[in-house]
Each structure stands twice: as C-alpha cells, then as structure tokens.
Design an enzyme around this catalytic site. Structure first.
Site, mmCIF file in Angstrom:
data_model
loop_
_atom_site.group_PDB
_atom_site.id
_atom_site.type_symbol
_atom_site.label_atom_id
_atom_site.label_comp_id
_atom_site.label_asym_id
_atom_site.label_seq_id
_atom_site.Cartn_x
_atom_site.Cartn_y
_atom_site.Cartn_z
ATOM 1 N N SER A 1 -1.695 9.872 3.967
ATOM 2 C CA SER A 1 -3.026 9.269 3.991
ATOM 3 C C SER A 1 -3.864 9.816 2.842
ATOM 4 O O SER A 1 -4.151 11.008 2.775
ATOM 5 C CB SER A 1 -3.716 9.586 5.317
ATOM 6 O OG SER A 1 -5.093 9.310 5.191
ATOM 7 N N HIS B 1 -0.798 5.322 2.783
ATOM 8 C CA HIS B 1 -1.792 4.888 3.767
ATOM 9 C C HIS B 1 -3.198 5.007 3.168
ATOM 10 O O HIS B 1 -3.601 6.067 2.704
ATOM 11 C CB HIS B 1 -1.663 5.768 5.013
ATOM 12 C CG HIS B 1 -2.525 5.367 6.151
ATOM 13 N ND1 HIS B 1 -2.183 4.381 7.045
ATOM 14 C CD2 HIS B 1 -3.726 5.838 6.572
ATOM 15 C CE1 HIS B 1 -3.123 4.264 7.958
ATOM 16 N NE2 HIS B 1 -4.085 5.139 7.699
ATOM 17 N N ASP C 1 -7.185 4.514 3.904
ATOM 18 C CA ASP C 1 -8.208 4.359 4.937
ATOM 19 C C ASP C 1 -9.460 3.746 4.336
ATOM 20 O O ASP C 1 -10.060 4.317 3.431
ATOM 21 C CB ASP C 1 -8.541 5.722 5.549
ATOM 22 C CG ASP C 1 -7.395 6.249 6.391
ATOM 23 O OD1 ASP C 1 -6.989 5.542 7.326
ATOM 24 O OD2 ASP C 1 -6.890 7.352 6.102
ATOM 25 N N MET D 1 -13.273 2.621 5.163
ATOM 26 C CA MET D 1 -14.340 2.827 6.152
ATOM 27 C C MET D 1 -15.636 2.212 5.644
ATOM 28 O O MET D 1 -15.875 2.198 4.438
ATOM 29 C CB MET D 1 -14.545 4.317 6.398
ATOM 30 C CG MET D 1 -13.283 5.033 6.842
ATOM 31 S SD MET D 1 -13.611 6.758 7.173
ATOM 32 C CE MET D 1 -11.928 7.353 7.429
ATOM 33 N N HIS E 1 -5.563 0.519 6.160
ATOM 34 C CA HIS E 1 -6.114 0.680 7.510
ATOM 35 C C HIS E 1 -7.611 0.412 7.439
ATOM 36 O O HIS E 1 -8.374 1.238 6.948
ATOM 37 C CB HIS E 1 -5.806 2.115 7.979
ATOM 38 C CG HIS E 1 -6.353 2.464 9.314
ATOM 39 N ND1 HIS E 1 -6.378 3.764 9.778
ATOM 40 C CD2 HIS E 1 -6.887 1.700 10.302
ATOM 41 C CE1 HIS E 1 -6.909 3.781 10.997
ATOM 42 N NE2 HIS E 1 -7.243 2.547 11.330
ATOM 43 N N MET F 1 -11.093 0.332 8.877
ATOM 44 C CA MET F 1 -11.950 0.815 9.972
ATOM 45 C C MET F 1 -13.341 0.284 9.678
ATOM 46 O O MET F 1 -14.225 1.010 9.220
ATOM 47 C CB MET F 1 -11.926 2.349 10.010
ATOM 48 C CG MET F 1 -10.655 2.899 10.616
ATOM 49 S SD MET F 1 -10.413 4.625 10.197
ATOM 50 C CE MET F 1 -9.618 4.421 8.616
ATOM 51 N N MET G 1 -3.996 5.074 17.027
ATOM 52 C CA MET G 1 -4.810 6.202 16.550
ATOM 53 C C MET G 1 -4.653 7.362 17.528
ATOM 54 O O MET G 1 -4.955 7.223 18.712
ATOM 55 C CB MET G 1 -6.294 5.819 16.494
ATOM 56 C CG MET G 1 -6.716 4.913 15.352
ATOM 57 S SD MET G 1 -6.361 5.522 13.692
ATOM 58 C CE MET G 1 -7.117 7.134 13.686
ATOM 59 N N GLY H 1 -12.168 7.990 11.584
ATOM 60 C CA GLY H 1 -13.335 8.327 10.771
ATOM 61 C C GLY H 1 -13.138 9.569 9.920
ATOM 62 O O GLY H 1 -13.708 9.672 8.845
ATOM 63 N N PHE H 2 -12.321 10.492 10.394
ATOM 64 C CA PHE H 2 -12.170 11.765 9.675
ATOM 65 C C PHE H 2 -10.728 12.260 9.740
ATOM 66 O O PHE H 2 -10.043 12.041 10.742
ATOM 67 C CB PHE H 2 -13.102 12.822 10.276
ATOM 68 C CG PHE H 2 -14.546 12.414 10.224
ATOM 69 C CD1 PHE H 2 -15.308 12.648 9.082
ATOM 70 C CD2 PHE H 2 -15.128 11.746 11.297
ATOM 71 C CE1 PHE H 2 -16.637 12.225 9.020
ATOM 72 C CE2 PHE H 2 -16.451 11.325 11.243
ATOM 73 C CZ PHE H 2 -17.213 11.565 10.100
ATOM 74 N N ASP I 1 -1.202 7.532 13.776
ATOM 75 C CA ASP I 1 -2.124 8.014 12.737
ATOM 76 C C ASP I 1 -3.110 9.019 13.335
ATOM 77 O O ASP I 1 -3.899 8.670 14.206
ATOM 78 C CB ASP I 1 -2.874 6.789 12.184
ATOM 79 C CG ASP I 1 -3.827 7.134 11.048
ATOM 80 O OD1 ASP I 1 -3.828 8.276 10.574
ATOM 81 O OD2 ASP I 1 -4.574 6.216 10.637
ATOM 82 N N GLY I 2 -3.022 10.252 12.839
ATOM 83 C CA GLY I 2 -3.994 11.272 13.226
ATOM 84 C C GLY I 2 -3.354 12.517 13.807
ATOM 85 O O GLY I 2 -2.668 12.455 14.823
HETATM 86 C C1 DX5 Z 1 -8.619 8.847 10.322
HETATM 87 C C2 DX5 Z 1 -7.610 8.179 9.434
HETATM 88 C C3 DX5 Z 1 -6.335 8.896 9.241
HETATM 89 C C4 DX5 Z 1 -6.492 10.294 8.699
HETATM 90 C C5 DX5 Z 1 -5.349 11.111 9.186
HETATM 91 O O1 DX5 Z 1 -9.657 7.962 10.551
HETATM 92 O O2 DX5 Z 1 -7.287 6.900 9.939
HETATM 93 O O3 DX5 Z 1 -5.470 8.131 8.425
HETATM 94 O O4 DX5 Z 1 -6.527 10.354 7.305
HETATM 95 O O5 DX5 Z 1 -5.555 12.407 8.753
HETATM 96 P P1 DX5 Z 1 -4.877 13.648 9.486
HETATM 97 O O6 DX5 Z 1 -3.399 13.482 9.331
HETATM 98 O O7 DX5 Z 1 -5.440 14.819 8.748
HETATM 99 O O8 DX5 Z 1 -5.320 13.593 10.927
HETATM 100 ZN ZN ZN Z 2 -5.684 5.749 8.903
#
Ligand code: DX5
Ligand code: ZN
Length: 213
Positions: free
Chosen positions: A6, A31, A33, A35, A64, A66, A135, A140-141, A173-174
């Site tokens: 990611s 990947h 993200d 947002m 992805h 969001m 998820m 978000g983070f 993911d996460g």
């Molecule tokens: C969170 C993202 C993830 C995130 C995963 O909102 O969708 O893709 O980057 O990061 P880690 O692997 O650090 O949880």
């Molecule tokens: Zn993601």
C-alpha cells in the site's frame, strides 16, 4: 498469496524509489488508497501524481476508493488502466450501477467492506464483482492493529462465495504482517495489502517474501 504493497505507507517525496523497491522485491500489485476527506477523515495523493506510475512501472494497480461519490472518481482514475477499482458498499446508494460503470471501462470491479459491515450485504452482487476487499482496520489511516473479528467475517464471506458459486477473490487490507499471514491463508484469502509492515521494513524483499506463503 498475492501481495499488494500500500503506497499510503511509502515516503510520498520519494515515490519513484519507493515503488521501484517493492516492484523489484516481487510484489504482485500496487495498492493505491484514494481518500476524499469525507468518507474517511484523511486525504492522499490524486490522479495527477499517480498518472506517472503506469508510465514508469509495469505493475497492475489496485485502486481502493475511500470516497463519497465514487462515480466521479472512477472517471478520474480509469485512465490509469488499473486492474481493480474497489468501492465501499457503505458509500454507494447505487452499487450495482457503479459496478457496471467500472466494468464498462474494462476494469475489474471490487467492493470493500468496513469492519462492521456484514458480508451478506453482497449476496445479490457477488456474481457481478471480481473481488471483495475486507477492511481489517477502520479505513483512513495506515499503521493500525488488525481487528481479530475479521477472521470470522472472512470465513462467512468465503462460505457465501462458495454458496453463490461466485468467481470472486478475497483481499484483506489493514494490519497485515508476518504474524497473521498464516491465519489469513488458512481462511482462504487470495490477496493481502501490506502498508506499514512492508514499507517499514528495511529489506522490502524479505517483508514481501514473508507474506507470499
Ligand atoms: C487504510 C488503507 C490501507 C492501509 C494499510 O485506510 O486502506 O490500505 O494503507 O496500511 P497498514 O498495512 O499499515 O495497516
Ligand atoms: Zn487500502
């Protein structure tokens, strides 16, 4: 297991080097993200920067979204020719139409589920999508801990996929790392996203290899 680093966890001021390190380390997808500061309380990089990736690297993109109003974002990101675009079930009033729109661009549609969302919500759409993104942290983070109940949910989702005879991959993911990867493999996960675990590792190859089980 396919591995999708990611970008969220990469150093944004050194993106080219960062992407090169994971591509050379043998990752399967990248990947990305996206947002909007509304669906999730954070922002990331936009299409102007990301547009450079397909010019420089031959790696399938896994986008992805969001965001609220994925409709507009699909038009913005489709020119990147990603392999997957995921939209959140929680943000879409007309999920079916959005999926058709992604497919019309010849991109594989996927649906993402927040940690509290029941996989049964996908029962009537599972045969129209190519992947479910589960998820395992609140979106978000990066850098959050894996939510353990995700395992039970993946088991339920897998049963549903089998019951519906759907040709649909499971991505998680996460909070994925070398400690929970075996468990994810056991319950039938096909693709894992790795953010802080991969980019926080000095040896990216070692990190990615440890997830490819
Ligand atoms: C969170 C993202 C993830 C995130 C995963 O909102 O969708 O893709 O980057 O990061 P880690 O692997 O650090 O949880
Ligand atoms: Zn993601």
């Amino acid at each position: 297991m396919l591995v999708a680093p990611s970008l969220l966890a990469a150093n944004f001021l050194r993106l080219e080097e960062e992407i090169k390190s994971v591509v050379e380390a043998g990752c399967d997808l990248l990947h990305v993200d996206v947002m909007d500061g509304h669906f999730v309380p954070n922002l990331t990089i936009g299409p102007c920067v990301l547009m450079e990736i397909p010019r420089l690297f031959n790696i399938p993109l896994d986008i992805h979204l969001m965001v609220e109003n994925a409709d507009t974002f699909i038009d913005l990101y489709a020119p990147l020719r990603p392999h997957f675009i995921s939209v959140h079930v929680e943000s879409e009033r007309h999920l079916c139409r959005i999926i058709q729109k992604i497919r019309s661009y010849n991109i594989s549609p996927a649906v993402a589920l927040n940690p509290h969302t029941d996989p049964q919500t996908l029962k009537y759409i599972l045969n129209d999508i190519d992947m479910v993104l589960v998820m395992s942290v609140n979106p978000g983070f990066g850098g959050q801990s894996f939510i353990e109940s995700s395992i039970e949910k993946i088991v339920d989702l897998k049963e549903l996929i089998i019951m519906k005879n759907a040709n649909c991959l499971i991505e998680v993911d996460g909070g994925v790392n070398n400690h929970n990867i075996a468990m994810l493999k056991n319950v039938g996960v096909d693709i894992v996203v790795g953010g802080s675990y991969i980019f926080g590792h000095r040896d990216r190859k070692e990190a990615i290899t440890s997830l490819k089980i």
